[in-house]
Every structure is written in C-alpha cells, then in structure tokens.
Design a protein around this motif. Structure first.
Motif, PDB file in Angstrom:
ATOM      1  N   PRO A 123       7.736 -64.850   9.665  1.00 35.29           N
ATOM      2  CA  PRO A 123       7.697 -65.329   8.275  1.00 35.29           C
ATOM      3  C   PRO A 123       8.686 -66.469   8.034  1.00 35.29           C
ATOM      4  N   LEU A 124       8.150 -67.606   7.611  1.00 33.39           N
ATOM      5  CA  LEU A 124       8.937 -68.804   7.387  1.00 33.39           C
ATOM      6  C   LEU A 124       8.413 -69.439   6.101  1.00 33.39           C
ATOM      7  N   VAL A 125       9.193 -69.329   5.022  1.00 34.45           N
ATOM      8  CA  VAL A 125       8.706 -69.713   3.687  1.00 34.45           C
ATOM      9  C   VAL A 125       9.819 -70.444   2.943  1.00 34.45           C
ATOM     10  N   LEU A 126       9.478 -71.596   2.341  1.00 32.88           N
ATOM     11  CA  LEU A 126      10.414 -72.311   1.475  1.00 32.88           C
ATOM     12  C   LEU A 126      10.019 -72.129   0.013  1.00 32.88           C
ATOM     13  N   ALA A 127      11.016 -72.092  -0.860  1.00 37.56           N
ATOM     14  CA  ALA A 127      10.757 -72.061  -2.301  1.00 37.56           C
ATOM     15  C   ALA A 127      10.282 -73.427  -2.761  1.00 37.56           C
ATOM     16  N   ALA A 128       9.387 -73.441  -3.762  1.00 35.65           N
ATOM     17  CA  ALA A 128       8.895 -74.688  -4.352  1.00 35.65           C
ATOM     18  C   ALA A 128       8.706 -74.483  -5.849  1.00 35.65           C
ATOM     19  N   ALA A 137       7.766 -79.604  -5.763  1.00 32.16           N
ATOM     20  CA  ALA A 137       9.014 -79.971  -5.092  1.00 32.16           C
ATOM     21  C   ALA A 137       9.484 -78.788  -4.259  1.00 32.16           C
ATOM     22  N   ARG A 138       9.809 -79.042  -3.014  1.00 28.89           N
ATOM     23  CA  ARG A 138      10.327 -77.967  -2.149  1.00 28.89           C
ATOM     24  C   ARG A 138      11.843 -77.893  -2.278  1.00 28.89           C
ATOM     25  N   HIS A 139      12.362 -76.701  -2.111  1.00 33.04           N
ATOM     26  CA  HIS A 139      13.806 -76.458  -2.202  1.00 33.04           C
ATOM     27  C   HIS A 139      14.268 -75.871  -0.873  1.00 33.04           C
ATOM     28  N   PRO A 140      14.598 -76.747   0.090  1.00 29.09           N
ATOM     29  CA  PRO A 140      14.780 -76.289   1.467  1.00 29.09           C
ATOM     30  C   PRO A 140      16.008 -75.436   1.719  1.00 29.09           C
ATOM     31  N   THR A 141      16.921 -75.333   0.737  1.00 30.62           N
ATOM     32  CA  THR A 141      18.052 -74.420   0.925  1.00 30.62           C
ATOM     33  C   THR A 141      17.723 -73.001   0.450  1.00 30.62           C
ATOM     34  N   PHE A 142      16.525 -72.819  -0.111  1.00 30.76           N
ATOM     35  CA  PHE A 142      16.074 -71.487  -0.523  1.00 30.76           C
ATOM     36  C   PHE A 142      14.847 -71.130   0.318  1.00 30.76           C
ATOM     37  N   GLY A 143      15.033 -70.210   1.247  1.00 29.96           N
ATOM     38  CA  GLY A 143      13.911 -69.891   2.119  1.00 29.96           C
ATOM     39  C   GLY A 143      14.063 -68.552   2.803  1.00 29.96           C
ATOM     40  N   LEU A 144      12.959 -68.141   3.411  1.00 34.80           N
ATOM     41  CA  LEU A 144      12.879 -66.938   4.251  1.00 34.80           C
ATOM     42  C   LEU A 144      12.729 -67.426   5.684  1.00 34.80           C
ATOM     43  N   TRP A 145      13.605 -66.931   6.576  1.00 39.23           N
ATOM     44  CA  TRP A 145      13.687 -67.459   7.938  1.00 39.23           C
ATOM     45  C   TRP A 145      13.658 -66.308   8.946  1.00 39.23           C
TER      46      TRP A 145
END
Length: 200
Positions: A123-128, A137-145
């Motif tokens: 699971p690899l997901v970025l907030a937008a 707009a993506r928020h690359p400091t908020f994510g599931l890694w």
C-alpha cells in the motif's frame, strides 16, 4: 493489516521562517508539533519524529528522533526511509507520515489512506485535495508507505532521486482525496503563523 506507525517529518530547513524548527514555534498555548502529535497519535500504533541535528531539542516530546540516513538534506523521502527502517525494527508493515508544520490535517487521515490502499500488495498512497487550477493537489508529506519497499527507496535515494511523486508513480501509488482544499494548510512564513492563530 496491522495499524500503521506514525512518523512526523521535521527534517526541513525552514528557510522561509528564517531557519530553525518550525514545529517548535508556538501556536496558541503549545507548539505546532504538539498539535500534530495530538492529531496523529490516536490514529497510529506508535510514533517517531524524523529530524536532523541535535535530538535533545525535542526531548520534551517523548518521541524517538530518527535522523536521515541519506546525507545532505535529501528531502521528505529521506525522512520516509528513516521511518520505514524504524517501523521495520518494531515489526511494522506500514507507516503514515505527517508534516511537522501542518497542525490542522484531517482527524481521519489514516483511515482514508488505508481505504485508498485496499487491495494493494504494497500500500502506497498520497493525500490529495481539490485544486481549482490542477484538478487536484497532492500532499507528498502525508502518505501511507509500505515497509516492504524500503530497500527499493534506499536504492532510489542513493541514485539521486528526490521527487516523491516520481518514486510513488514507479510503484503504481494511489491518491486519497480529502474534500477540503485547505485540509493540509502548512505554516511556511510568519504570515501563515498569523493565519493559523486565527484558524485555531
């Protein structure tokens, strides 16, 4: 899947604030970082802080402090890697990251990221959020890694990769759309801090 661990990214250089740690600035009665910790802690299995330099300045927060393992301010992905290595040592499968300068992020950050990642092997997901000009707009400091990809990320960083989205797209990363455009309002300048005081 196990509950993710939380990693707060505080490794930036805060140049627009005149340097130092933005997260330690006061917002209301407590630091910006304390607001972030209070929002993230109910959503995760445990937490750490990614930051470089003298860890003692964060001693009052009671969190493990993880420095980047990649030299020379390699950006948020270096903090993600530090968090993945830490979570692996705890037996974790995933981490969720949050930025140290974003005190009002959604209280359902983790459930929404997990939902968007359902069915993914890693699971690899970025907030937008919605964006009038770009659609979203993506928020690359908020994510599931995923911990499983940490060695791939290490190799990418050692090879010079710095852009979060370039790496997530290589692994068919997804987005979790949050409805409010200012859900990830972050404090970059003194004016932003004034606005955050009003929002508080």
């Amino acid at each position: 899947m196990k509950q993710p661990f939380g990693v707060i990214l505080a490794g930036g250089q805060a140049t627009r604030m005149g340097g130092g740690d933005k997260g330690l600035l006061k917002l209301g009665e407590q630091s910006i970082l304390t607001h972030v910790i209070e929002r993230l802690s109910p959503q995760v299995a445990g937490m750490a802080l990614n930051a470089n330099g003298d860890a003692d300045r964060f001693a009052g927060l009671g969190l493990p402090v993880l420095p980047d393992s990649i030299e020379g301010f390699a950006g948020p992905l270096a903090g993600v890697l530090a968090g993945l290595d830490w979570a692996a040592a705890q037996g974790g499968q995933t981490i969720v990251t949050a930025a140290a300068d974003t005190p009002f992020f959604p209280g359902d950050l983790v459930p929404r990221l997990l939902l968007a990642g359902e069915g993914m092997k890693n699971p690899l997901v970025l907030a937008a959020t919605p964006d009038a000009a770009r659609g979203r707009a993506r928020h690359p400091t908020f994510g599931l890694w995923p911990v499983a990809l940490r060695d791939d990320l290490r190799s990418a960083l050692e090879g010079g990769l710095r852009k979060v989205v370039m790496w997530t797209e290589q692994h068919a990363g997804r987005e979790a759309l949050f409805p409010h455009a200012d859900a990830f309002f972050n404090i970059n300048t003194p004016d932003d801090l004034t606005r955050a005081e009003d929002m508080l």
